[in-house]
Design a protein around this motif. Structure first.
Motif, PDB file in Angstrom:
ATOM      1  N   GLU B 254       0.837  -1.202   0.000  1.00  0.00           N
ATOM      2  CA  GLU B 254       0.000   0.000   0.000  1.00  0.00           C
ATOM      3  C   GLU B 254       0.875   1.257   0.000  1.00  0.00           C
ATOM      4  N   GLU B 255       1.935   1.198   0.833  1.00  0.00           N
ATOM      5  CA  GLU B 255       2.819   2.360   0.922  1.00  0.00           C
ATOM      6  C   GLU B 255       3.431   2.682  -0.434  1.00  0.00           C
ATOM      7  N   LYS B 256       3.757   1.627  -1.199  1.00  0.00           N
ATOM      8  CA  LYS B 256       4.376   1.819  -2.510  1.00  0.00           C
ATOM      9  C   LYS B 256       3.340   2.023  -3.619  1.00  0.00           C
ATOM     10  N   PRO B 322     -13.837   5.237   8.866  1.00  0.00           N
ATOM     11  CA  PRO B 322     -12.724   6.044   8.373  1.00  0.00           C
ATOM     12  C   PRO B 322     -11.414   5.314   8.660  1.00  0.00           C
ATOM     13  N   ARG B 323     -10.338   5.658   7.919  1.00  0.00           N
ATOM     14  CA  ARG B 323      -9.065   4.981   8.165  1.00  0.00           C
ATOM     15  C   ARG B 323      -8.540   5.281   9.565  1.00  0.00           C
ATOM     16  N   GLY B 324      -8.617   6.529  10.015  1.00  0.00           N
ATOM     17  CA  GLY B 324      -8.206   6.873  11.382  1.00  0.00           C
ATOM     18  C   GLY B 324      -6.830   6.345  11.721  1.00  0.00           C
ATOM     19  N   LEU B 325      -6.748   5.605  12.844  1.00  0.00           N
ATOM     20  CA  LEU B 325      -5.481   5.027  13.278  1.00  0.00           C
ATOM     21  C   LEU B 325      -4.946   4.010  12.285  1.00  0.00           C
ATOM     22  N   ASN B 326      -5.825   3.521  11.413  1.00  0.00           N
ATOM     23  CA  ASN B 326      -5.417   2.465  10.511  1.00  0.00           C
ATOM     24  C   ASN B 326      -4.923   2.990   9.164  1.00  0.00           C
ATOM     25  N   ALA B 327      -4.592   4.282   9.126  1.00  0.00           N
ATOM     26  CA  ALA B 327      -3.958   4.830   7.923  1.00  0.00           C
ATOM     27  C   ALA B 327      -2.468   4.504   7.972  1.00  0.00           C
ATOM     28  N   GLN B 328      -1.778   4.676   6.840  1.00  0.00           N
ATOM     29  CA  GLN B 328      -0.332   4.464   6.819  1.00  0.00           C
ATOM     30  C   GLN B 328       0.361   5.452   7.750  1.00  0.00           C
ATOM     31  N   TRP B 329       1.515   5.042   8.238  1.00  0.00           N
ATOM     32  CA  TRP B 329       2.260   5.871   9.205  1.00  0.00           C
ATOM     33  C   TRP B 329       2.582   7.259   8.666  1.00  0.00           C
ATOM     34  N   ASN B 330       2.793   7.364   7.342  1.00  0.00           N
ATOM     35  CA  ASN B 330       3.125   8.676   6.781  1.00  0.00           C
ATOM     36  C   ASN B 330       1.878   9.485   6.452  1.00  0.00           C
ATOM     37  N   LYS B 331       0.688   8.923   6.813  1.00  0.00           N
ATOM     38  CA  LYS B 331      -0.554   9.681   6.627  1.00  0.00           C
ATOM     39  C   LYS B 331      -1.282   9.821   7.953  1.00  0.00           C
ATOM     40  N   LEU B 334      -1.103   4.344  12.127  1.00  0.00           N
ATOM     41  CA  LEU B 334      -0.142   3.484  12.809  1.00  0.00           C
ATOM     42  C   LEU B 334       0.314   2.307  11.954  1.00  0.00           C
ATOM     43  N   ILE B 335      -0.164   2.225  10.707  1.00  0.00           N
ATOM     44  CA  ILE B 335       0.205   1.093   9.857  1.00  0.00           C
ATOM     45  C   ILE B 335       1.604   1.333   9.305  1.00  0.00           C
ATOM     46  N   TYR B 336       2.544   0.511   9.764  1.00  0.00           N
ATOM     47  CA  TYR B 336       3.964   0.763   9.506  1.00  0.00           C
ATOM     48  C   TYR B 336       4.618  -0.557   9.165  1.00  0.00           C
TER      49      TYR B 336
END
Lengths: 382, 341
Positions: B254-256, B322-331, B334-336
């Motif tokens: 996802e990050e990429k 909503p994505r909230g805490l479950n968004a990518q770390w750079n957004k 906490l998803i890292y």
């Protein structure tokens, strides 16, 4: 036509009064009041102050309960269309929930395109049960019926042969699963229970001790805990990685549990027989099994039909407890269908649907037991 | 006494009906030899693990099962789902009935140690929150002093609620109802000022049962931490590694920006991370004991974490979380993904 309908209330009341009248009152002079509706009402509904009060109470209760219930079940209900919003606006029962979800509720996780297989298997299964209920099949023919039906049901449910895809029993669910658990539980428990009851009345101390121990142990714990043990504790006793099929564990749990209760019902029948019957059989020089098979059990079992059927009905409903071990029986599928967020508010409809199916089966069992009692006791009537 | 009955059962029937033989401590080899993954899932929790109308399993947790199967067998369909109740879930894992537990399970220290579990990366961060009607004009949980609050009995939810109010020296009147549906119905009928549960649950309750979802708001405070993660048994580190890195691969994809739809267009790109993920730079698959195309298979067949999130619980689903805490770390989430190299 019109003159006929005008006469109707009178004739109806005549018929009603004729049916309602207890036979002794026919000896008295016929009362004129019984000839019309008002008279009938005065006689039956308002004969005294307490009766009048009860009538008024009952009628107001009906008036209070029936119209809203009818409105919910029928008038304001939504029957067709896959739209939960339409249901919410109508305000009544949402039977379209059942329309959308009935296949999942009836067959659970079974592959959708193969639903005809459990349906056919269920039809066969029910036919075999119906045949077993018919006195004309109470001979070796019944063995042939089940001998043919069971393997064929198994073939349909499991598949894997004759071009049918294989479906593991972890995917069985809904009504077929409930029927299998209940019927096999009852059918396998019954012979075991007779043996247990005979064992408990046996003269041999070891056998008696084993049977008493078994019956009292199992009766001492709730079915929920038996299922829990079978599903949670039991695998821990096995070597790691060795597992016994979950469905089989539940089936055995239900069977062993039902057998203990049935055994006590059967023992009641054995003890209710006059001692003379036992002595007469001994005097004839019959062996133990001849005595039991020919003289004692046929009489004893007939005596205890009501408690036995009671136990059958209870076993049928108890199968719904397998919900706690993650098997998708009828009640679990009804509940799981509700996990869909769109339809979650309509839980009453889901439970009513499941309750209706349970009721059909239990009511049949209860009526059949009454028929059976009448038939088997025909010889005792004068 | 119960044990006696059980041992009798064992003696009577145990010998004849044994199925799948698994060697102790070698989950990885056992799963591979069996050719399918036994994955413990919820018996029916929309968005995380539930059978649909046709009996097919779907959900965020179910996707983890599918991803592991895709990495191991190159086929996300080779999963046998074992629906488990809350009470059964850990025993099923301990006894070897399942190979991994992907069932909305909160990662706690006690479960990680005493129960003999290892947890993979958290695939959903939840927390207990409050849902209130907008017309009460409550802006945050501190304003709930003296409120009547609907809560399920006997859960950590109830304990967290008590703890939170005690810590903030506030009062509340609990309305305790056993069933979630009835609890929510009571709330929407106005029997309590607020209802408390996991935030994801509140969102689904609001969208499903409120006559007008816009009249209700979830307060910003979360009063507990509920990280949901995938569990495996102690004793097979290779298996644990595989589960862990499969989840990270979906995060990394996802990050990429690699999705199930566009993954083939990334072939031949020069980014070394992408090359490793797609198996063009070999080595990672061999280290994990699977084919070099493991991550490619996962992303192609199951999708990256974001796709799975949107499809099951996000905007593409009925829950609309909503994505909230479950968004990518750079957004801001906490998803890292740990570096895949």
């Amino acid at each position: 036509m019109t003159s006929n309908t005008n006469l109707d209330p009178k004739t109806a009341s005549e018929i009603a009064s004729h049916v309602e009248e207890p036979s002794q009152t026919e000896l008295r002079a016929p009362r004129r009041s019984a000839l019309n509706v008002l008279g009938w009402a005065r006689e039956n509904l308002f004969s005294s102050a307490p009766n009048t009060l009860l009538t008024v109470l009952a009628v107001s209760l009906l008036v209070w309960a029936v119209p809203p219930l009818l409105g919910w079940v029928l008038l304001k209900a939504t029957f067709l269309g896959a739209d939960p919003q339409a249901c919410r606006e109508a305000g009544g029962a949402c039977w379209s929930f059942i329309e959308v979800k009935h296949r999942f509720i009836l067959f659970g996780l079974y592959p959708h395109d193969e639903h005809w297989r459990p349906l056919l298997a269920m039809g066969l299964f029910l036919s075999a049960i119906a045949a077993s209920c018919d006195p004309r099949f109470w001979n070796l023919r019944i063995l042939a019926v089940w001998g043919a039906a069971l393997p064929f049901c198994g073939l349909l449910m499991w598949g894997g042969l004759l071009g049918l895809t294989f479906v593991g029993n972890d995917k069985w669910g809904g009504l077929p699963l409930t029927l299998i658990l209940a019927t096999l539980g009852i059918v396998l428990a019954f012979p075991l229970s007779v043996l247990l009851a005979l064992g408990r009345r046996s003269d041999m101390p070891a056998i008696r001790a084993i049977c008493v121990g078994y019956i009292e142990t199992v009766r001492g714990v709730p079915l929920v805990s038996v299922l829990f043990m079978a599903s949670i504790m039991f695998p821990l006793f096995l070597p790691e990685g060795m597992t016994i099929d979950k469905l089989l564990r539940a089936q055995l749990g239900i069977m062993l549990f039902t057998a203990a209760y049935l055994a006590e019902a059967v023992r009641g029948g054995l003890q209710a027989l006059p001692k003379g019957q036992y002595e007469a059989a001994d005097a004839l020089g019959l062996s133990y099994w001849q005595k039991m098979g020919l003289i004692i059990l046929p009489q004893a079992l007939r005596l205890v039909i009501p408690p036995i059927v009671n136990q059958f009905i209870s076993c049928f409903k108890d199968t719904s407890l397998v919900i706690i071990i993650g098997l998708y029986d009828l009640l679990t599928t009804a509940k799981t269908a509700l996990s869909d967020p769109l339809w979650r508010p309509f839980y009453i409809e889901s439970y009513v649907f499941a309750a209706f199916i349970y009721f059909l089966f239990c009511f049949f069992m209860s009526r059949y037991s009454q028929y059976l009692e009448k038939r088997l006791n025909a010889g005792l009537k004068r | 006494m119960k044990r006696l009955a059980l041992l009798a059962t064992l003696a009577l029937f145990g010998g004849t009906v044994l199925s799948s033989q698994v060697q102790a401590g070698a989950t990885f080899d056992a799963v591979k030899a069996r050719g399918s993954l036994n994955c413990g899932v919820h018996t029916g929790l929309a968005g995380f693990g539930a059978p649909d109308d046709k009996g097919n399993w779907a959900g965020l947790d179910v996707d983890v099962c599918r991803a592991v199967a895709a990495a191991l067998f190159g086929d996300a369909k080779k999963v046998k789902y074992v629906p488990l109740t809350t009470q059964q879930r850990f025993t099923a894992l301990q006894s070897g009935e399942i190979d991994m537990l992907s069932r909305n399970t909160t990662l706690t220290s006690q479960r990680d140690t005493e129960l003999g579990l290892n947890f993979g990366p958290t695939n959903f961060y939840d927390g207990q929150g409050f849902l209130v009607p907008k017309k009460l004009n409550v802006k945050n949980a501190k304003e709930l002093n003296g409120a009547t609050i609907c809560v399920l009995p006997g859960t950590t939810t109830e304990l967290n609620l008590t703890d939170y109010f005690r810590a903030n020296k506030m009062d509340f009147k609990p309305v305790v109802i056993e069933k979630q549906d009835e609890l929510a119905a009571a709330f929407f009928a106005g029997r309590c000022d607020a209802i408390t549960s996991d935030a994801s649950q509140l969102a689904s309750i609001r969208s499903a049962q409120a006559s007008n979802p816009d009249d209700y708001v979830i307060l910003p405070e979360l009063i507990s931490k509920e990280p949901f993660a995938t569990g495996v048994r102690h004793g097979d580190d290779q298996w644990f590694d595989l589960v862990k890195w499969v989840v990270y691969a979906t995060f990394e994809a996802e990050e990429k920006g690699i999705t199930s739809a566009n993954i083939d267009s990334f072939k031949g790109k020069t980014d070394p991370t992408v090359k490793r993920l797609l198996g063009e730079t070999p080595g990672l698959g061999k280290a994990l004991g699977v084919s070099e195309s493991w991550a490619y298979d996962v992303i192609k067949q199951v999708g990256n974490y974001g796709e799975s999130f949107e499809r099951n619980v996000g905007s593409g689903s009925k829950l609309k979380l909503p994505r909230g805490l479950n968004a990518q770390w750079n957004k801001g989430g906490l998803i890292y993904a740990l570096p895949i190299r």
